[in-house]
Design a protein around this motif. Sequence first.
Motif, mmCIF file in Angstrom:
data_model
loop_
_atom_site.group_PDB
_atom_site.id
_atom_site.type_symbol
_atom_site.label_atom_id
_atom_site.label_comp_id
_atom_site.label_asym_id
_atom_site.label_seq_id
_atom_site.Cartn_x
_atom_site.Cartn_y
_atom_site.Cartn_z
ATOM 1 N N TYR A 74 37.314 41.685 41.363
ATOM 2 C CA TYR A 74 36.939 40.340 41.784
ATOM 3 C C TYR A 74 37.088 39.352 40.629
ATOM 4 C CZ TYR A 74 34.288 36.537 43.940
ATOM 5 O OH TYR A 74 33.913 35.324 44.453
ATOM 6 N N GLY A 75 36.785 39.796 39.417
ATOM 7 C CA GLY A 75 36.990 38.945 38.254
ATOM 8 C C GLY A 75 38.446 38.520 38.122
ATOM 9 N N THR B 97 42.849 34.440 38.686
ATOM 10 C CA THR B 97 44.220 34.167 39.128
ATOM 11 C C THR B 97 44.273 33.372 40.427
ATOM 12 O OG1 THR B 97 44.307 36.306 40.273
ATOM 13 C CG2 THR B 97 45.110 36.248 37.998
ATOM 14 N N SER B 98 43.123 32.943 40.913
ATOM 15 C CA SER B 98 43.075 32.199 42.178
ATOM 16 C C SER B 98 43.872 30.900 42.084
ATOM 17 C CB SER B 98 41.618 31.889 42.525
ATOM 18 O OG SER B 98 41.544 30.997 43.627
ATOM 19 N N THR B 99 44.467 30.521 43.194
ATOM 20 C CA THR B 99 45.140 29.217 43.291
ATOM 21 C C THR B 99 44.417 28.301 44.282
ATOM 22 O OG1 THR B 99 46.668 30.053 44.989
ATOM 23 C CG2 THR B 99 47.383 30.198 42.692
ATOM 24 N N ASP B 100 43.187 28.628 44.635
ATOM 25 C CA ASP B 100 42.399 27.788 45.532
ATOM 26 C C ASP B 100 42.084 26.448 44.865
ATOM 27 O OD1 ASP B 100 42.424 29.835 47.351
ATOM 28 O OD2 ASP B 100 40.394 30.550 46.889
ATOM 29 N N SER C 94 39.629 26.356 41.320
ATOM 30 C CA SER C 94 40.239 27.349 40.422
ATOM 31 C C SER C 94 40.798 26.643 39.197
ATOM 32 C CB SER C 94 41.372 28.097 41.134
ATOM 33 O OG SER C 94 42.502 27.247 41.320
ATOM 34 N N TRP C 95 41.052 27.432 38.148
ATOM 35 C CA TRP C 95 41.648 26.861 36.942
ATOM 36 C C TRP C 95 43.097 26.473 37.203
ATOM 37 C CZ3 TRP C 95 38.099 30.896 36.745
ATOM 38 C CH2 TRP C 95 36.876 30.548 36.130
ATOM 39 N N TYR C 96 43.751 27.185 38.086
ATOM 40 C CA TYR C 96 45.115 26.814 38.454
ATOM 41 C C TYR C 96 45.148 25.402 39.026
ATOM 42 C CZ TYR C 96 49.668 26.870 40.753
ATOM 43 O OH TYR C 96 50.946 26.563 41.146
ATOM 44 N N ASN C 97 44.107 25.037 39.766
ATOM 45 C CA ASN C 97 44.085 23.719 40.392
ATOM 46 C C ASN C 97 44.069 22.603 39.351
ATOM 47 O OD1 ASN C 97 43.928 22.151 42.926
ATOM 48 N ND2 ASN C 97 41.996 21.437 42.051
ATOM 49 N N MET C 98 43.524 22.875 38.162
ATOM 50 C CA MET C 98 43.550 21.858 37.109
ATOM 51 C C MET C 98 44.994 21.555 36.701
ATOM 52 S SD MET C 98 40.399 23.057 34.683
ATOM 53 C CE MET C 98 38.770 23.464 35.348
ATOM 54 N N ALA D 176 36.714 25.541 30.177
ATOM 55 C CA ALA D 176 37.668 26.475 29.575
ATOM 56 C C ALA D 176 37.176 27.922 29.590
ATOM 57 C CB ALA D 176 37.971 26.042 28.140
ATOM 58 N N VAL D 177 36.501 28.300 30.643
ATOM 59 C CA VAL D 177 35.866 29.626 30.708
ATOM 60 C C VAL D 177 36.842 30.783 30.457
ATOM 61 C CG1 VAL D 177 34.572 31.210 32.211
ATOM 62 C CG2 VAL D 177 34.014 28.763 32.176
ATOM 63 N N PRO D 178 38.057 30.789 31.040
ATOM 64 C CA PRO D 178 38.944 31.924 30.773
ATOM 65 C C PRO D 178 39.251 32.132 29.299
ATOM 66 C CG PRO D 178 39.730 30.675 32.661
ATOM 67 C CD PRO D 178 38.620 29.865 32.047
ATOM 68 N N ALA D 179 39.191 31.046 28.501
ATOM 69 C CA ALA D 179 39.492 31.170 27.073
ATOM 70 C C ALA D 179 38.518 32.076 26.343
ATOM 71 C CB ALA D 179 39.511 29.785 26.417
#
Length: 367
Positions: free
Chosen positions: A209-210, A215-218, A221-225, A253-256
């Motif tokens: 789930y992590g 990797t979500s594109t919702d 999500s970070w992708y949305n930024m 910047a949580v993934p960092a």
Amino acid sequence: MQSVVMAWIDYLYTGNKESLEEFYADLKAKTLLPLADETGLISTRTGKVTPEILQSIHLNDQLRDIVDWPHTGILGLGKNEAGETDGFVFQDVNTVVNAYHYYALKVMGTIAAQLGKPDESDFYNQRATALKKTFNAKFIDSKRKIYTDGIGTDHASLHANMFPLAFGLAPDKYVDEINAFIRSRGMACSVYGSQFLMDAVYDGHNADYGLELLTSTDERSWYNMIRAGSTITMEAWDDKYKPNQDWNHAWGAVPANNIPRKLMGIEPLEPGFSKIQIKPQPGGLRQAEIKHPTIRGDVLVSFQNEPDKSFHLTVSIPANTTADIYLPFWSKKQAVTMNGEKVKLRNTGKFIRIEGVGSGTHRFEVR
């Protein structure tokens, strides 16, 4: 209360205790211990906030519960827009604030021990232990096996469950149900709240789930930024969630920090990285590699992963350090080698732990 945790993490990563010594009295005040009632639970809404308390924490403002940000109906949000609290029902005594209080007490006990104050360390540790028992007695819905938002409501939010799991409060017998509930809520928090969601997910050993969230594109999500056109992490998932946001916020910047700390599993066990934990949780990720700078030198970690079949891990550990290495545990029949030599299985739940691995490059294989 975050100040206490931040001070401890700074010491863990640097090994420099000057800040802890300089601000020790401030850190004690910021546990908010004077707000506790006879059960050990704290509240900002029961008449215990005095001018003296505000002065002790250097706050020239109202002390109030936040949980996440923004709330409904403020900062450009309309009264019918949900905000970022997952419908959290605020009570006089609430779950999130007391989860923070428990963690601040626990960390304060560790800080006191590091500064050579054993009596104060014992005091904070005892308060934390007692509060943990009370916390779980008051806030867990034993039928649903999840946490409610506070005393006096049966509403259960993402926040009321992710913070206790991230802060080590959740009893083992409830972790599966709490994990399932957290997953059912999705990313129902702000970019700030996602820090604790991601920590909770990985600390609950829910790596698949992590990876799904990372990797979500919702829209949330970070992708949305990136999709929105930003070149640096934003203050909110999108303008619709905080219309007056800025586009250069470190708290987005949580993934960092989550990828090195949780997915790749590199965290200091002792101040200044004198002892390191390497506990990769790849989920379905097939391969990855990282160079993680520390005050003692770079830590290198790479893996190749075929879930439930094989796992190859290579680590390089700096001089004058040791590491505890965690490998996946799938079956008692699996074979584990370190640098080509067989290792006896010593499983701890979903992992095998190999303690005290010394400096240099080491290769591990699980089949």
